[in-house]
Design a protein around this motif. Structure first.
Motif, PDB file in Angstrom:
ATOM      1  N   LEU A  65     -30.646  -4.650  13.531  1.00 22.07           N
ATOM      2  CA  LEU A  65     -31.737  -3.586  13.610  1.00 22.07           C
ATOM      3  C   LEU A  65     -32.707  -4.026  14.812  1.00 22.07           C
ATOM      4  CD1 LEU A  65     -32.894  -1.307  11.990  1.00 22.07           C
ATOM      5  CD2 LEU A  65     -34.256  -3.253  10.829  1.00 22.07           C
ATOM      6  N   LYS A  66     -33.054  -5.245  14.940  1.00 18.13           N
ATOM      7  CA  LYS A  66     -33.853  -5.579  15.943  1.00 18.13           C
ATOM      8  C   LYS A  66     -33.313  -5.302  17.438  1.00 18.13           C
ATOM      9  CE  LYS A  66     -36.650  -9.683  17.560  1.00 18.13           C
ATOM     10  NZ  LYS A  66     -36.868 -10.918  17.437  1.00 18.13           N
ATOM     11  N   GLU A  67     -32.156  -5.745  17.693  1.00 16.40           N
ATOM     12  CA  GLU A  67     -31.398  -5.685  18.893  1.00 16.40           C
ATOM     13  C   GLU A  67     -31.643  -4.127  19.258  1.00 16.40           C
ATOM     14  OE1 GLU A  67     -27.592  -7.419  18.722  1.00 16.40           O
ATOM     15  OE2 GLU A  67     -28.662  -9.351  19.073  1.00 16.40           O
ATOM     16  N   TRP A  94     -31.323   7.176   8.994  1.00 17.65           N
ATOM     17  CA  TRP A  94     -30.944   8.167   7.949  1.00 17.65           C
ATOM     18  C   TRP A  94     -29.495   8.659   8.192  1.00 17.65           C
ATOM     19  CZ3 TRP A  94     -29.797  13.420   8.681  1.00 17.65           C
ATOM     20  CH2 TRP A  94     -29.987  14.467   7.579  1.00 17.65           C
ATOM     21  N   ASN A  95     -28.975   8.685   9.325  1.00 14.57           N
ATOM     22  CA  ASN A  95     -27.707   9.152   9.689  1.00 14.57           C
ATOM     23  C   ASN A  95     -26.550   8.171   9.413  1.00 14.57           C
ATOM     24  OD1 ASN A  95     -28.388  11.786  10.544  1.00 14.57           O
ATOM     25  ND2 ASN A  95     -28.632  11.091  12.594  1.00 14.57           N
ATOM     26  N   ASN A  96     -26.871   7.023   8.931  1.00 12.85           N
ATOM     27  CA  ASN A  96     -25.847   5.843   8.921  1.00 12.85           C
ATOM     28  C   ASN A  96     -24.929   5.334  10.043  1.00 12.85           C
ATOM     29  OD1 ASN A  96     -26.441   5.209   6.023  1.00 12.85           O
ATOM     30  ND2 ASN A  96     -25.325   7.065   5.505  1.00 12.85           N
ATOM     31  N   GLU A  97     -25.582   5.609  11.281  1.00 15.77           N
ATOM     32  CA  GLU A  97     -25.066   5.423  12.546  1.00 15.77           C
ATOM     33  C   GLU A  97     -24.839   3.964  12.895  1.00 15.77           C
ATOM     34  OE1 GLU A  97     -26.619   7.914  15.794  1.00 15.77           O
ATOM     35  OE2 GLU A  97     -27.121   9.395  14.228  1.00 15.77           O
ATOM     36  N   ILE A  98     -25.911   3.223  12.830  1.00 17.22           N
ATOM     37  CA  ILE A  98     -25.789   1.685  13.138  1.00 17.22           C
ATOM     38  C   ILE A  98     -25.773   0.964  12.023  1.00 17.22           C
ATOM     39  CG2 ILE A  98     -26.998  -0.101  14.476  1.00 17.22           C
ATOM     40  CD1 ILE A  98     -28.116   2.234  16.125  1.00 17.22           C
ATOM     41  N   ILE A  99     -26.512   1.037  10.964  1.00 13.98           N
ATOM     42  CA  ILE A  99     -26.358   0.420   9.559  1.00 13.98           C
ATOM     43  C   ILE A  99     -26.175   1.314   8.476  1.00 13.98           C
ATOM     44  CG2 ILE A  99     -27.788  -0.943   8.262  1.00 13.98           C
ATOM     45  CD1 ILE A  99     -29.199  -1.987  10.732  1.00 13.98           C
ATOM     46  N   VAL A 100     -25.188   1.098   7.756  1.00 19.13           N
ATOM     47  CA  VAL A 100     -24.850   2.089   6.736  1.00 19.13           C
ATOM     48  C   VAL A 100     -26.051   1.793   5.387  1.00 19.13           C
ATOM     49  CG1 VAL A 100     -23.152   2.451   5.005  1.00 19.13           C
ATOM     50  CG2 VAL A 100     -22.449   2.001   7.309  1.00 19.13           C
ATOM     51  N   GLY A 102     -29.091   2.749   4.892  1.00 19.09           N
ATOM     52  CA  GLY A 102     -30.448   2.984   5.105  1.00 19.09           C
ATOM     53  C   GLY A 102     -30.881   1.903   5.731  1.00 19.09           C
ATOM     54  N   CYS A 103     -32.410   1.527   5.862  1.00 21.48           N
ATOM     55  CA  CYS A 103     -33.271   0.433   6.406  1.00 21.48           C
ATOM     56  C   CYS A 103     -32.852  -0.682   5.586  1.00 21.48           C
ATOM     57  CB  CYS A 103     -34.580   0.644   6.428  1.00 21.48           C
ATOM     58  SG  CYS A 103     -35.553  -0.738   7.209  1.00 21.48           S
ATOM     59  N   PRO A 104     -32.308  -1.664   6.175  1.00 25.04           N
ATOM     60  CA  PRO A 104     -31.982  -2.941   5.345  1.00 25.04           C
ATOM     61  C   PRO A 104     -33.188  -3.769   4.742  1.00 25.04           C
ATOM     62  CG  PRO A 104     -31.328  -3.275   7.511  1.00 25.04           C
ATOM     63  CD  PRO A 104     -31.475  -1.873   7.467  1.00 25.04           C
ATOM     64  N   LEU A 105     -34.154  -3.478   5.651  1.00 26.01           N
ATOM     65  CA  LEU A 105     -35.736  -4.062   5.255  1.00 26.01           C
ATOM     66  C   LEU A 105     -36.325  -3.471   3.847  1.00 26.01           C
ATOM     67  CD1 LEU A 105     -36.951  -4.615   8.782  1.00 26.01           C
ATOM     68  CD2 LEU A 105     -36.652  -6.514   7.102  1.00 26.01           C
ATOM     69  N   MET A 106     -36.264  -2.172   4.101  1.00 21.89           N
ATOM     70  CA  MET A 106     -36.568  -1.499   2.760  1.00 21.89           C
ATOM     71  C   MET A 106     -35.916  -1.809   1.534  1.00 21.89           C
ATOM     72  SD  MET A 106     -39.075   0.406   1.420  1.00 21.89           S
ATOM     73  CE  MET A 106     -39.881   1.483   2.537  1.00 21.89           C
ATOM     74  N   ASN A 107     -34.652  -1.669   1.872  1.00 25.39           N
ATOM     75  CA  ASN A 107     -33.652  -1.830   0.585  1.00 25.39           C
ATOM     76  C   ASN A 107     -33.847  -3.014   0.147  1.00 25.39           C
ATOM     77  OD1 ASN A 107     -32.750   0.814   1.134  1.00 25.39           O
ATOM     78  ND2 ASN A 107     -30.798   0.115   2.093  1.00 25.39           N
ATOM     79  N   ALA A 108     -34.076  -4.295   1.033  1.00 29.67           N
ATOM     80  CA  ALA A 108     -34.079  -5.714   0.474  1.00 29.67           C
ATOM     81  C   ALA A 108     -35.584  -5.959  -0.251  1.00 29.67           C
ATOM     82  CB  ALA A 108     -33.749  -6.504   1.551  1.00 29.67           C
ATOM     83  N   ASP A 121     -38.556 -14.335   2.569  1.00 24.61           N
ATOM     84  CA  ASP A 121     -39.306 -14.724   4.045  1.00 24.61           C
ATOM     85  C   ASP A 121     -38.714 -13.900   5.149  1.00 24.61           C
ATOM     86  OD1 ASP A 121     -40.976 -16.445   2.835  1.00 24.61           O
ATOM     87  OD2 ASP A 121     -39.982 -18.257   2.987  1.00 24.61           O
ATOM     88  N   SER A 122     -37.318 -13.485   5.025  1.00 28.24           N
ATOM     89  CA  SER A 122     -36.639 -13.018   6.071  1.00 28.24           C
ATOM     90  C   SER A 122     -37.177 -11.276   6.043  1.00 28.24           C
ATOM     91  CB  SER A 122     -35.210 -13.271   5.940  1.00 28.24           C
ATOM     92  OG  SER A 122     -34.601 -14.391   6.368  1.00 28.24           O
ATOM     93  N   ILE A 123     -37.320 -10.824   5.000  1.00 28.16           N
ATOM     94  CA  ILE A 123     -37.786  -9.623   4.772  1.00 28.16           C
ATOM     95  C   ILE A 123     -39.139  -9.472   5.470  1.00 28.16           C
ATOM     96  CG2 ILE A 123     -38.291  -7.839   3.284  1.00 28.16           C
ATOM     97  CD1 ILE A 123     -36.366  -9.035   1.456  1.00 28.16           C
ATOM     98  N   LYS A 124     -40.027 -10.411   5.000  1.00 33.65           N
ATOM     99  CA  LYS A 124     -41.437 -10.307   5.519  1.00 33.65           C
ATOM    100  C   LYS A 124     -41.469 -10.356   7.147  1.00 33.65           C
ATOM    101  CE  LYS A 124     -43.563 -12.150   1.453  1.00 33.65           C
ATOM    102  NZ  LYS A 124     -44.260 -13.288   1.028  1.00 33.65           N
ATOM    103  N   GLU A 125     -40.747 -11.268   7.735  1.00 35.06           N
ATOM    104  CA  GLU A 125     -40.458 -11.615   9.110  1.00 35.06           C
ATOM    105  C   GLU A 125     -39.943 -10.364   9.834  1.00 35.06           C
ATOM    106  OE1 GLU A 125     -37.242 -14.106  11.718  1.00 35.06           O
ATOM    107  OE2 GLU A 125     -38.317 -15.259  10.160  1.00 35.06           O
ATOM    108  N   GLY A 126     -39.064  -9.736   9.022  1.00 30.46           N
ATOM    109  CA  GLY A 126     -38.492  -8.459   9.757  1.00 30.46           C
ATOM    110  C   GLY A 126     -39.444  -7.370   9.907  1.00 30.46           C
ATOM    111  N   PHE A 127     -40.113  -6.968   8.698  1.00 31.75           N
ATOM    112  CA  PHE A 127     -41.295  -6.038   8.992  1.00 31.75           C
ATOM    113  C   PHE A 127     -42.144  -6.431   9.817  1.00 31.75           C
ATOM    114  CE2 PHE A 127     -39.861  -4.426   4.663  1.00 31.75           C
ATOM    115  CZ  PHE A 127     -39.788  -2.966   4.786  1.00 31.75           C
TER     116      PHE A 127
END
Length: 192
Positions: A65-67, A94-100, A102-108, A121-127
């Motif tokens: 996601l970050k890259e 939304w289109n599942n193009e790069i990550i299937v 949805g947003c891994p941060l929101m889901n987690a 902690d990784s979720i917080k760091e990502g946001f």
């Protein structure tokens, strides 16, 4: 990269989609075995536990996601171009193009709110990283006179990220991109 490293990377890649779609607690080892074509021993040869695999998979999703966000915006010169590139990346979720899934941060984050998962902690760091990317775009816009200098960069970044994540959730829920389109249009109108 040797065969063992390739296998470990493959397990992480396949598992990351499962964890992001089904959830960290709900994804079973049997589902991971099916997705990878490996036996339980083949998976646990590379990982001490399912939690260990979940952490590695989330880190992989977060790095991806970050890259992709940084690659999208770094080639743009103006804040409006960078913001368009940023929102184009949100649309890929939304289109599942790069990550299937949805947003891994929101889901987690939603899963972490309801249960004890070991990546909070990784979720917080990502946001925090996404907020900083948006703040950087706003600061660039202020320096180039594209965005009003009185805009509080941090508050606006939090508002934008929250709005985009909410719109992404609504668009995925209703299978209708217009929620995302509406929020992107409104944020553009506010910023530029």
């Amino acid at each position: 990269m040797n065969k063992g490293e390739r296998t470990k990377k493959f397990i992480i890649e396949q598992s990351s989609s499962l964890f992001n779609t089904i959830g960290y607690k709900s994804t079973s080892i049997a589902e991971i075995m099916k997705a990878t074509g490996l036996k339980k021993g083949g998976i646990f040869y590379h990982f001490d536990s399912k939690d260990d695999l979940a952490k590695a998979s989330f880190s992989y999703s977060l790095m991806t996601l970050k890259e992709n966000y940084l690659q999208a915006i770094n080639s743009k010169e103006t804040a409006s171009e960078q913001f368009q590139a940023f929102t184009a990346m949100v649309i890929t979720l939304w289109n599942n193009e790069i990550i299937v899934g949805g947003c891994p941060l929101m889901n987690a984050a939603i899963e972490a709110d309801d249960s004890n998962i070991l990546i909070e902690d990784s979720i917080k760091e990502g946001f925090g990283g996404l907020i900083n990317i948006i703040k950087g775009i706003i600061e660039l816009g202020k320096s180039q006179n594209e965005i009003d200098k009185h805009v509080d960069s941090e508050q606006m970044a939090v508002l934008i990220l929250s709005s985009l994540e909410g719109a992404l959730a609504l668009s995925r829920l209703y299978k209708d991109k217009r929620y995302l389109d509406m929020v992107i249009m409104q944020v553009n109108a506010i910023l530029f």
